[in-house]
Structure formats: C-alpha cells, structure tokens
Write an enzyme that holds these catalytic residues in place. Structure first.
Site, PDB file in Angstrom:
ATOM      1  N   GLU A  30      -7.584  -1.830   7.727  1.00  0.00           N
ATOM      2  CA  GLU A  30      -7.737  -1.862   6.269  1.00  0.00           C
ATOM      3  C   GLU A  30      -8.631  -3.022   5.845  1.00  0.00           C
ATOM      4  O   GLU A  30      -8.906  -3.930   6.632  1.00  0.00           O
ATOM      5  CB  GLU A  30      -6.375  -1.979   5.584  1.00  0.00           C
ATOM      6  CG  GLU A  30      -5.634  -3.272   5.881  1.00  0.00           C
ATOM      7  CD  GLU A  30      -4.629  -3.647   4.793  1.00  0.00           C
ATOM      8  OE1 GLU A  30      -5.051  -3.817   3.634  1.00  0.00           O
ATOM      9  OE2 GLU A  30      -3.431  -3.762   5.113  1.00  0.00           O
ATOM     10  N   ASP A  32       2.057   2.733  -0.869  1.00  0.00           N
ATOM     11  CA  ASP A  32       2.038   2.832   0.596  1.00  0.00           C
ATOM     12  C   ASP A  32       3.185   3.717   1.100  1.00  0.00           C
ATOM     13  O   ASP A  32       3.040   4.436   2.101  1.00  0.00           O
ATOM     14  CB  ASP A  32       2.197   1.446   1.250  1.00  0.00           C
ATOM     15  CG  ASP A  32       0.996   0.531   1.041  1.00  0.00           C
ATOM     16  OD1 ASP A  32      -0.022   0.982   0.476  1.00  0.00           O
ATOM     17  OD2 ASP A  32       1.092  -0.649   1.452  1.00  0.00           O
ATOM     18  N   ASP A  58       8.327  -1.255  -9.638  1.00  0.00           N
ATOM     19  CA  ASP A  58       7.199  -1.595  -8.775  1.00  0.00           C
ATOM     20  C   ASP A  58       7.507  -1.208  -7.325  1.00  0.00           C
ATOM     21  O   ASP A  58       8.177  -1.938  -6.593  1.00  0.00           O
ATOM     22  CB  ASP A  58       6.876  -3.089  -8.888  1.00  0.00           C
ATOM     23  CG  ASP A  58       5.570  -3.455  -8.191  1.00  0.00           C
ATOM     24  OD1 ASP A  58       4.992  -2.585  -7.504  1.00  0.00           O
ATOM     25  OD2 ASP A  58       5.128  -4.609  -8.351  1.00  0.00           O
ATOM     26  N   LYS A  99       6.972  -7.466   4.282  1.00  0.00           N
ATOM     27  CA  LYS A  99       7.157  -8.880   3.950  1.00  0.00           C
ATOM     28  C   LYS A  99       8.459  -9.157   3.235  1.00  0.00           C
ATOM     29  O   LYS A  99       8.882  -8.374   2.398  1.00  0.00           O
ATOM     30  CB  LYS A  99       6.036  -9.344   3.041  1.00  0.00           C
ATOM     31  CG  LYS A  99       4.842  -9.675   3.825  1.00  0.00           C
ATOM     32  CD  LYS A  99       3.802 -10.309   2.960  1.00  0.00           C
ATOM     33  CE  LYS A  99       2.528 -10.135   3.688  1.00  0.00           C
ATOM     34  NZ  LYS A  99       2.184  -8.709   3.728  1.00  0.00           N
ATOM     35  N   VAL A 142      -3.118  -0.133   2.493  1.00  0.00           N
ATOM     36  CA  VAL A 142      -2.538   0.737   3.525  1.00  0.00           C
ATOM     37  C   VAL A 142      -2.621   2.197   3.076  1.00  0.00           C
ATOM     38  O   VAL A 142      -3.046   3.074   3.835  1.00  0.00           O
ATOM     39  CB  VAL A 142      -1.080   0.319   3.822  1.00  0.00           C
ATOM     40  CG1 VAL A 142      -0.364   1.386   4.653  1.00  0.00           C
ATOM     41  CG2 VAL A 142      -1.059  -1.031   4.541  1.00  0.00           C
ATOM     42  N   LYS A 182      -9.100  -3.240  -5.544  1.00  0.00           N
ATOM     43  CA  LYS A 182      -8.049  -3.011  -4.546  1.00  0.00           C
ATOM     44  C   LYS A 182      -7.609  -1.559  -4.702  1.00  0.00           C
ATOM     45  O   LYS A 182      -7.018  -1.196  -5.714  1.00  0.00           O
ATOM     46  CB  LYS A 182      -6.890  -3.983  -4.801  1.00  0.00           C
ATOM     47  CG  LYS A 182      -5.674  -3.753  -3.941  1.00  0.00           C
ATOM     48  CD  LYS A 182      -4.549  -4.708  -4.334  1.00  0.00           C
ATOM     49  CE  LYS A 182      -3.212  -4.208  -3.822  1.00  0.00           C
ATOM     50  NZ  LYS A 182      -2.084  -5.009  -4.334  1.00  0.00           N
ATOM     51  N   SER A 189       5.397   0.210  -3.970  1.00  0.00           N
ATOM     52  CA  SER A 189       4.033   0.422  -3.468  1.00  0.00           C
ATOM     53  C   SER A 189       3.769   1.886  -3.147  1.00  0.00           C
ATOM     54  O   SER A 189       4.619   2.581  -2.571  1.00  0.00           O
ATOM     55  CB  SER A 189       3.809  -0.416  -2.212  1.00  0.00           C
ATOM     56  OG  SER A 189       2.536  -0.133  -1.673  1.00  0.00           O
TER      57      SER A 189
HETATM   58  N1  PSU Z   1       0.435  -7.266   3.426  1.00  0.00           N
HETATM   59  C1  PSU Z   1      -0.307  -8.339   3.816  1.00  0.00           C
HETATM   60  N2  PSU Z   1      -1.484  -8.567   3.270  1.00  0.00           N
HETATM   61  C2  PSU Z   1      -2.003  -7.711   2.358  1.00  0.00           C
HETATM   62  C3  PSU Z   1      -1.249  -6.548   1.990  1.00  0.00           C
HETATM   63  C4  PSU Z   1      -0.025  -6.368   2.526  1.00  0.00           C
HETATM   64  O1  PSU Z   1       0.092  -9.108   4.675  1.00  0.00           O
HETATM   65  O2  PSU Z   1      -3.117  -7.946   1.909  1.00  0.00           O
HETATM   66  C5  PSU Z   1      -1.886  -5.520   1.120  1.00  0.00           C
HETATM   67  C6  PSU Z   1      -2.005  -4.208   1.922  1.00  0.00           C
HETATM   68  O3  PSU Z   1      -3.296  -3.691   1.721  1.00  0.00           O
HETATM   69  C7  PSU Z   1      -0.955  -3.323   1.293  1.00  0.00           C
HETATM   70  C8  PSU Z   1      -1.027  -3.800  -0.138  1.00  0.00           C
HETATM   71  O4  PSU Z   1      -1.242  -1.948   1.424  1.00  0.00           O
HETATM   72  O5  PSU Z   1      -1.114  -5.207  -0.017  1.00  0.00           O
HETATM   73  C9  PSU Z   1       0.150  -3.385  -0.947  1.00  0.00           C
HETATM   74  O6  PSU Z   1      -0.125  -3.669  -2.294  1.00  0.00           O
HETATM   75  P1  PSU Z   1       0.847  -3.120  -3.431  1.00  0.00           P
HETATM   76  O7  PSU Z   1       2.134  -3.866  -3.222  1.00  0.00           O
HETATM   77  O8  PSU Z   1       0.137  -3.483  -4.710  1.00  0.00           O
HETATM   78  O9  PSU Z   1       0.970  -1.643  -3.230  1.00  0.00           O
HETATM   79 MN    MN Z   2       2.905  -2.453  -7.039  1.00  0.00          MN
END
Ligand code: PSU
Ligand code: MN
Length: 319
Positions: free
Chosen positions: A38, A155, A151, A172, A119, A99, A153
């Site tokens: 990614e 993903d 919220d 995380k 992702v 993003k 993701s």
């Molecule tokens: N985890 C990391 N670094 C990152 C991300 C996740 O250690 O940069 C990024 C990945 O691209 C993941 C995204 O898909 O954050 C998820 O963002 P959101 O929570 O806005 O869906």
């Molecule tokens: Mn989000």
C-alpha cells in the site's frame, strides 16, 4: 492465474485505468509470485524521510523473498500497480495526496488527483490486477468510541469483499481490538494468527485476545486460501503476524501514549480520515520515535512473510 497480458489489468473493464509495471505484468503473466504493497503508509502513515526509506526497504524485502513487489497508488488518472523509484520518491515527498479507500478511489482516477491507497483501496487494485497477496503494517478497524462516532474503517468491509490475503501485525492498539475482531467475524473474514494463539496489537505481541484461527507455516495458509477459493466463499482474509519478541514494544508501555493521543484527538475534534494519521503521529511523538522504528520493523516482517506466502501460493497454483 489471472492470465493478465502485458501491461493490462486482469479485469478487462479496467483496461486503460490500471497500469501494471512491466515487471509486475510479466510476473503475473507467467504465474510468478507478486506481493502488493500500500502507499498510505508512505504518504500519511510516516514522516519524511523515513517513509521513503521504508517504502524502498520493504520492496527489497519482498525481492529477497523471491517475489516481485507492486506498490500501488493513483497518479495522473490511472491506478499504478508497481512504481519505479522516481515515482516512489515523488509520492513520498508530494503534498496534497488523497488518502483513498473504496469511497474515493474512482474520484482520484476521474479527477487526476494523486492518491495513496489504504488497505481497502490496495485490496481493490490488487484484485483488479490479479494479485492475491498483500503486505501492510496494520489494518484499520473499529475505533474506540465507535458506538457513538460510527468510525469503522472500510478496510473491514473490503476484507470481506476482495479476494486478497492481507498480512498485517493484527491491528493497532489505538483501535478497539475486541470490536474489530467481532466485526471481522460478522463479515466472514478468517483471521489467522501466524505462529501465535494471540491476536497481535501491532507494536505489541499481546492484546489479551485470542486469534480466532492459528496456522504455523505458509503452506498451511496457502491450503486455506485454495480451500476458500474451491468453496467459492469469496472475499479475503487476514494473516496476523506478530513481531519477534525482541523487537516489540510491550503493551503496558504504550497505553499511556495511546490514551494521551486519543484525548488530544477528542479535544481537537479530529474526525473522518484524519483520525488514524493523527493518532499515529501523536504516538510517534510520545515515544520519541521508537514506535516509528518498530513500525518499520513490522512492515519488513510482514513483507517477508507475504513473499513466502506468494511463493508457496504461486507454486501450488501451477502444480
Ligand atoms: N496502519 C499503519 N499505518 C497506516 C495505516 C494503518 O500502521 O498508515 C493506514 C492504512 O492505509 C489503513 C488506513 O488502511 O490507515 C486505515 O485508515 P482508516 O482508519 O481511516 O480507515
Ligand atoms: Mn474512519
């Protein structure tokens, strides 16, 4: 295998919108192993210059494992699968990079805006190109407080939808990990602890949560992938790969920085796409950069496993 021709996406409708690097295209055409990577890690997940160094070293790790790396991004109105070094550098130093997730992938293509793939978006692009294995650091998941913020993701929905194996160090600890595992189960996403009974919490091996499934060798993961395909189950899966014990940050050392980062995010009313990058930046600052070094180690570790898996999977498909 996909049967993608030179420079063409596996899905004919995507031709002209998806540009495969010659090396990636050649590997796919002959059934050789390819690992998708990614680009949001590069543009939004790490500061410069560590982001560029990490992007380069991760590609090296994939090569050392016998697979071809394919870092994915949207540039000049096209989805690019496999970036040369100059393009990687352009991305790592660019400002105003979007993003991208499923919701806005086509927006970047249609408007010509530069975009980094999360992702979710990387899975979509990998599947379009005919790539089945993808290495990242950690996936997005259910955020703490999601019961009021909603919220979650994208993903997680993508893992249920696109047929790609995602190798990640779990998710995380800034997230709500129990809810993240529940959401994955609801969506029918297999979550496999690789060589572990415990779901890893990214920087830390321990989360206090059981990994729903466990496998100990890439051959076993490949058999699971093929069995899912044979059964027509669709969607992807998550391989949760913990860092070696001598490289992790113990969970107890991170709870302070994470709580502080979450409190700051609340005060500053950080929302939507900014939440994950904001929290990551604050944790890096609060750990004096240690979390950044460990983040790099995680991505290398996942890239190495993804390469092994891609090698085994491509051999299995050819036999
Ligand atoms: N985890 C990391 N670094 C990152 C991300 C996740 O250690 O940069 C990024 C990945 O691209 C993941 C995204 O898909 O954050 C998820 O963002 P959101 O929570 O806005 O869906
Ligand atoms: Mn989000």
């Amino acid at each position: 295998m996909s049967g993608a021709g030179r420079g063409q996406a596996a899905d004919p409708r995507a031709r002209g919108l998806v540009e495969l690097a010659p090396e990636v295209s050649a590997a796919l055409a002959s059934g050789r192993p390819v690992v998708a990577l990614e680009s949001t890690i590069v543009t939004h997940g790490m500061p410069h210059p560590e982001n560029l160094a990490t992007a380069r070293e991760v590609e090296q790790v994939v090569r050392a494992g016998g697979a071809v790396p394919a870092t994915i991004a949207v540039l000049d109105g096209r989805i690019r699968v496999g970036l040369d070094d100059a393009t990687l550098e352009r991305l790592a130093t660019a400002r105003e990079v979007m993003k991208l997730s499923r919701a806005d992938l086509a927006f970047a293509v249609a408007t010509g805006r530069a975009g980094a793939t999360t992702v979710a978006a990387t899975m979509i692009c990998a599947a379009l190109a005919g790539i089945h294995v993808f290495a990242t650091g950690g996936i997005g998941g259910v955020h703490r407080g999601a019961e009021t913020s909603f919220d979650v993701s994208a993903d997680l929905d993508e893992l249920a939808r696109s047929p790609v194996v995602v190798v990640s160090a779990g998710a995380k600890a800034i997230l709500d990990l129990p809810k993240t595992l529940e959401a994955l189960e609801t969506r029918g996403v297999p979550v496999v602890g690789f060589g572990t009974d415990e779901f890893p919490a990214f920087w830390s091996r321990a989360s206090g949560l059981r990994a729903p499934l466990r496998l100990d060798a890439p051959e076993e993961v490949a058999r699971l992938v093929l069995a899912r395909e044979a059964l027509g189950l669709g969607g992807g899966m998550l391989v949760a790969n913990p860092l070696p014990a001598d490289q992790e940050i113990p969970a107890a050392e991170l709870s302070g920085p994470i709580e502080a980062a979450l409190a700051e995010a609340a005060v500053e009313r950080v929302g939507a796409k900014d939440v994950t990058p904001f929290l990551l930046r604050r944790v890096v600052a609060a750990t004096a950069g240690r979390s950044l070094a460990v983040n790099r180690a995680i991505i290398r570790n996942n890239a190495a496993l993804a390469a092994r898996l891609a090698v085994v999977l491509s051999a299995a498909r050819r036999s």
